[in-house]
Scaffold this motif. Structure first.
Motif, PDB file in Angstrom:
ATOM      1  N   HIS A 110      -5.397  -0.913   8.329  1.00  0.00           N
ATOM      2  CA  HIS A 110      -5.737   0.158   7.383  1.00  0.00           C
ATOM      3  C   HIS A 110      -5.039   0.008   6.040  1.00  0.00           C
ATOM      4  CE1 HIS A 110      -6.872   3.115  10.874  1.00  0.00           C
ATOM      5  NE2 HIS A 110      -7.585   2.011  10.867  1.00  0.00           N
ATOM      6  N   SER A 111      -3.952  -0.750   6.018  1.00  0.00           N
ATOM      7  CA  SER A 111      -3.214  -0.919   4.765  1.00  0.00           C
ATOM      8  C   SER A 111      -2.394  -2.191   4.893  1.00  0.00           C
ATOM      9  CB  SER A 111      -2.305   0.294   4.532  1.00  0.00           C
ATOM     10  OG  SER A 111      -1.639   0.169   3.299  1.00  0.00           O
ATOM     11  N   ASP A 112      -2.402  -3.013   3.848  1.00  0.00           N
ATOM     12  CA  ASP A 112      -1.834  -4.353   3.904  1.00  0.00           C
ATOM     13  C   ASP A 112      -0.301  -4.297   3.894  1.00  0.00           C
ATOM     14  OD1 ASP A 112      -0.978  -6.921   3.360  1.00  0.00           O
ATOM     15  OD2 ASP A 112      -2.587  -7.342   1.936  1.00  0.00           O
ATOM     16  N   HIS A 113       0.294  -4.473   5.069  1.00  0.00           N
ATOM     17  CA  HIS A 113       1.746  -4.364   5.184  1.00  0.00           C
ATOM     18  C   HIS A 113       2.474  -5.462   4.401  1.00  0.00           C
ATOM     19  CE1 HIS A 113       1.606  -1.888   9.230  1.00  0.00           C
ATOM     20  NE2 HIS A 113       1.108  -1.242   8.198  1.00  0.00           N
ATOM     21  N   ASP A 114       1.861  -6.630   4.257  1.00  0.00           N
ATOM     22  CA  ASP A 114       2.541  -7.705   3.513  1.00  0.00           C
ATOM     23  C   ASP A 114       2.621  -7.350   2.027  1.00  0.00           C
ATOM     24  OD1 ASP A 114       2.789  -9.125   5.811  1.00  0.00           O
ATOM     25  OD2 ASP A 114       0.973 -10.316   5.499  1.00  0.00           O
ATOM     26  N   PHE A 115       1.517  -6.797   1.521  1.00  0.00           N
ATOM     27  CA  PHE A 115       1.499  -6.420   0.105  1.00  0.00           C
ATOM     28  C   PHE A 115       2.508  -5.308  -0.182  1.00  0.00           C
ATOM     29  CE2 PHE A 115      -0.156  -3.861  -3.453  1.00  0.00           C
ATOM     30  CZ  PHE A 115      -0.117  -4.832  -4.443  1.00  0.00           C
ATOM     31  N   ALA A 170       7.625  -3.120  -2.353  1.00  0.00           N
ATOM     32  CA  ALA A 170       8.903  -2.446  -2.075  1.00  0.00           C
ATOM     33  C   ALA A 170      10.065  -3.324  -2.527  1.00  0.00           C
ATOM     34  CB  ALA A 170       9.007  -2.134  -0.580  1.00  0.00           C
ATOM     35  N   ALA A 171       9.973  -4.628  -2.266  1.00  0.00           N
ATOM     36  CA  ALA A 171      11.042  -5.541  -2.665  1.00  0.00           C
ATOM     37  C   ALA A 171      11.179  -5.543  -4.187  1.00  0.00           C
ATOM     38  CB  ALA A 171      10.749  -6.940  -2.143  1.00  0.00           C
ATOM     39  N   LYS A 172      10.052  -5.536  -4.862  1.00  0.00           N
ATOM     40  CA  LYS A 172      10.042  -5.521  -6.335  1.00  0.00           C
ATOM     41  C   LYS A 172      10.761  -4.274  -6.870  1.00  0.00           C
ATOM     42  CE  LYS A 172       8.153  -6.812 -10.291  1.00  0.00           C
ATOM     43  NZ  LYS A 172       8.460  -8.116 -10.816  1.00  0.00           N
ATOM     44  N   ILE A 213       7.949   7.675  -0.861  1.00  0.00           N
ATOM     45  CA  ILE A 213       6.759   6.922  -1.281  1.00  0.00           C
ATOM     46  C   ILE A 213       5.773   6.838  -0.114  1.00  0.00           C
ATOM     47  CG2 ILE A 213       5.909   4.695  -2.135  1.00  0.00           C
ATOM     48  CD1 ILE A 213       8.758   4.010  -3.011  1.00  0.00           C
ATOM     49  N   ASN A 214       4.485   6.945  -0.427  1.00  0.00           N
ATOM     50  CA  ASN A 214       3.440   6.685   0.565  1.00  0.00           C
ATOM     51  C   ASN A 214       2.462   5.686  -0.054  1.00  0.00           C
ATOM     52  OD1 ASN A 214       1.632   6.804   2.675  1.00  0.00           O
ATOM     53  ND2 ASN A 214       0.791   8.806   2.100  1.00  0.00           N
ATOM     54  N   LEU A 215       2.304   4.537   0.595  1.00  0.00           N
ATOM     55  CA  LEU A 215       1.460   3.471   0.033  1.00  0.00           C
ATOM     56  C   LEU A 215       0.264   3.209   0.929  1.00  0.00           C
ATOM     57  CD1 LEU A 215       4.249   0.874  -0.862  1.00  0.00           C
ATOM     58  CD2 LEU A 215       3.078   2.456  -2.426  1.00  0.00           C
ATOM     59  N   ARG A 216      -0.902   3.039   0.317  1.00  0.00           N
ATOM     60  CA  ARG A 216      -2.098   2.718   1.102  1.00  0.00           C
ATOM     61  C   ARG A 216      -2.924   1.687   0.339  1.00  0.00           C
ATOM     62  NH1 ARG A 216      -5.130   5.012   5.219  1.00  0.00           N
ATOM     63  NH2 ARG A 216      -7.375   4.702   5.017  1.00  0.00           N
ATOM     64  N   PHE A 217      -2.913   0.456   0.834  1.00  0.00           N
ATOM     65  CA  PHE A 217      -3.680  -0.623   0.209  1.00  0.00           C
ATOM     66  C   PHE A 217      -4.596  -1.260   1.246  1.00  0.00           C
ATOM     67  CE2 PHE A 217      -0.328  -0.062  -2.856  1.00  0.00           C
ATOM     68  CZ  PHE A 217      -0.985  -0.261  -4.059  1.00  0.00           C
ATOM     69  N   LEU A 237       6.826   2.771  -9.603  1.00  0.00           N
ATOM     70  CA  LEU A 237       5.880   2.147  -8.674  1.00  0.00           C
ATOM     71  C   LEU A 237       4.655   1.613  -9.428  1.00  0.00           C
ATOM     72  CD1 LEU A 237       5.368   1.835  -5.629  1.00  0.00           C
ATOM     73  CD2 LEU A 237       4.458   4.154  -5.625  1.00  0.00           C
ATOM     74  N   LEU A 238       4.116   2.430 -10.328  1.00  0.00           N
ATOM     75  CA  LEU A 238       2.939   1.976 -11.090  1.00  0.00           C
ATOM     76  C   LEU A 238       3.298   0.752 -11.928  1.00  0.00           C
ATOM     77  CD1 LEU A 238       1.033   5.130 -12.349  1.00  0.00           C
ATOM     78  CD2 LEU A 238       0.571   3.704 -10.365  1.00  0.00           C
ATOM     79  N   GLN A 239       4.509   0.751 -12.481  1.00  0.00           N
ATOM     80  CA  GLN A 239       4.956  -0.394 -13.283  1.00  0.00           C
ATOM     81  C   GLN A 239       5.065  -1.636 -12.390  1.00  0.00           C
ATOM     82  OE1 GLN A 239       5.075  -0.402 -16.518  1.00  0.00           O
ATOM     83  NE2 GLN A 239       5.607  -2.596 -16.453  1.00  0.00           N
ATOM     84  N   ALA A 240       5.620  -1.460 -11.193  1.00  0.00           N
ATOM     85  CA  ALA A 240       5.781  -2.595 -10.271  1.00  0.00           C
ATOM     86  C   ALA A 240       4.415  -3.154  -9.860  1.00  0.00           C
ATOM     87  CB  ALA A 240       6.578  -2.162  -9.046  1.00  0.00           C
ATOM     88  N   ILE A 241       3.439  -2.261  -9.674  1.00  0.00           N
ATOM     89  CA  ILE A 241       2.092  -2.724  -9.289  1.00  0.00           C
ATOM     90  C   ILE A 241       1.504  -3.581 -10.406  1.00  0.00           C
ATOM     91  CG2 ILE A 241      -0.284  -1.950  -8.821  1.00  0.00           C
ATOM     92  CD1 ILE A 241       0.996   0.478  -7.362  1.00  0.00           C
TER      93      ILE A 241
END
Ligand SMILES: Nc1ncnc2c1ncn2[C@@H]1O[C@H](COP(=O)(O)O)[C@@H](OP(=O)(O)O)[C@H]1O
Ligand SMILES: [Mg+2]
Ligand SMILES: [Mg+2]
Ligand SMILES: [Mg+2]
Length: 361
Positions: free
Chosen positions: A248-253, A258-260, A286-290, A349-353
């Motif tokens: 449902h969401s790319d854990h690697d991405f 998060a590391a960034k 943070i809640n991330l969904r990719f 977060l938006l900057q990191a993306i």
């Protein structure tokens, strides 16, 4: 000149809370007796149980009973097609009808067998509205996180109200969520195994411009604890959440993002919009969904949770920073993914993306 009074949605909020509590009761009954045979698989490979259908019927029944004079439009996930087609489907429909009637007579002071099978199928199909940017539309995910429901993890009954395309009411019933802040993945798993006992089961409720609140799922009335997010900037202290299911969401991405950001804590992986409630009360920042790039989001997966996060002082948008537009019908089209966070963390977060080179699959 006096300014026009702003519209409030207090009555709709109360009705939504009652409907979510009733449907959550049905889900809890089913979770206690869930068998694999009472589960069908939709064409998109997602499971759907008698509880998904039963909860959808009950929410439609409860809302219409409490607001009999208002036009009713509901955008909901399930429909009765599979329950009408085959003998197996008809067998499930009979079980759903019995379950809905049992729950109504136990919880809502109505006589037994008050609804026929046709009534229940019609209630399920009353969720077939196309929504849109005009007027009022209820938005329902009767069980979000069906995989979590089947796996005895987290799930949520999610009900929102759109007015002219904006979310004005959002309610999440989270029967397996601990009432105390989540410390770690083991703790939340243990809570799920203790559903229905003291300290487990949370309801989140928000009305636009009136705040977000949480409280025990059992009980009556509005939840009493107002949620107000803090705004930590120390990334070594923040934690992020994401889907339990890596499909449902790319854990690697998300790990790369998060590391960034300098996030060092391991993610909290939870099914369903319980993540939005957990974010709103500060369990994580943070809640991330990719999802996979071929996946198209649906509005019922985010409407209720989005308002709860915003009313608690959080931010939510797609990965480019554009607001989520729930007024375009049943689908929710957006850029790459959905991010929500406390305000300062959200900006970073938006900057990191923008800066990460690899995009999700
Ligand atoms: N391949 C996929 N990619 C992204 N989301 C998916 C998906 N398959 C199903 N989903 C959605 O993810 C939701 C659950 O989200 P989460 O992973 O946060 O628990 C599901 O809700 P339902 O369980 O209501 O069907 C479903 O709508
Ligand atoms: Mg589903
Ligand atoms: Mg869902
Ligand atoms: Mg669902």
């Amino acid at each position: 000149m006096a300014s026009a009074p702003s519209i409030t949605y207090g009555h709709q909020l109360d009705c939504a809370i009652n409907a979510v509590r009733l449907a959550s009761k049905l889900c809890q009954r089913v979770q206690l007796m869930l068998k694999a045979s009472e589960k069908t698989d939709k064409s998109d490979d997602s499971p759907v149980t008698i509880a998904d259908y039963g909860a959808q019927a009950l929410v439609a029944w409860s809302l219409q009973k409490e607001m009999p004079n208002l036009p009713f439009s509901m955008v909901a996930e399930e429909d009765s097609d599979d329950l009408r087609k085959s003998e197996e489907g008809k067998g499930l429909a009979a079980k759903i009808t019995a379950l809905v009637n049992e729950t109504i007579s136990a919880e809502a002071n109505a006589g037994p067998n008050s609804l026929s099978q046709d009534d229940v199928l019609a209630l399920i199909d009353s969720g077939n509205s196309q929504g849109g940017s005009e007027g009022f539309h209820w938005v329902l995910d009767p069980i979000d996180g069906t995989r979590g429901f089947v796996g005895m993890r987290q799930y949520a009954v999610c009900l929102g109200l759109l007015h002219h395309g904006k979310v004005v009411v959002g309610v999440l019933g989270c029967p397996n969520l601990p009432q105390k802040r989540i410390e770690d993945a083991d703790g939340v798993a243990e809570s799920a195994s203790k559903a229905g006992t003291d300290g487990v089961g949370v309801i989140f409720a928000a009305e636009r411009n009136q705040g977000a609140f949480a409280g025990p799922l059992s009980g009556n009335g509005r939840p009493g604890e107002q949620l107000q997010l803090g705004d930590s900037q120390d990334f070594s202290q923040v934690r992020f959440m994401e889907s339990y299911e890596s499909k449902h969401s790319d854990h690697d991405f998300t790990a790369m993002l998060a590391a960034k950001l300098g996030v060092t804590q391991s993610p909290l992986r939870l099914d369903s919009q319980a993540k939005y409630g957990a974010l709103a009360r500060g369990d994580a920042a943070i809640n991330l969904r990719f999802p996979h790039k071929s996946y198209r989001e649906k509005i019922w997966d985010h409407v209720a949770g989005a308002l709860i996060v915003e009313e608690a002082g959080g931010k939510i948008s797609d990965a480019s920073g554009a607001p989520l537009d729930f007024g375009k019908g049943r689908w929710l089209d957006l850029d790459r993914g959905i991010v929500s966070a406390t305000p300062t963390v959200y900006k970073a977060l938006l900057q990191a993306i923008k800066e990460v080179e690899v995009q999700p699959r």
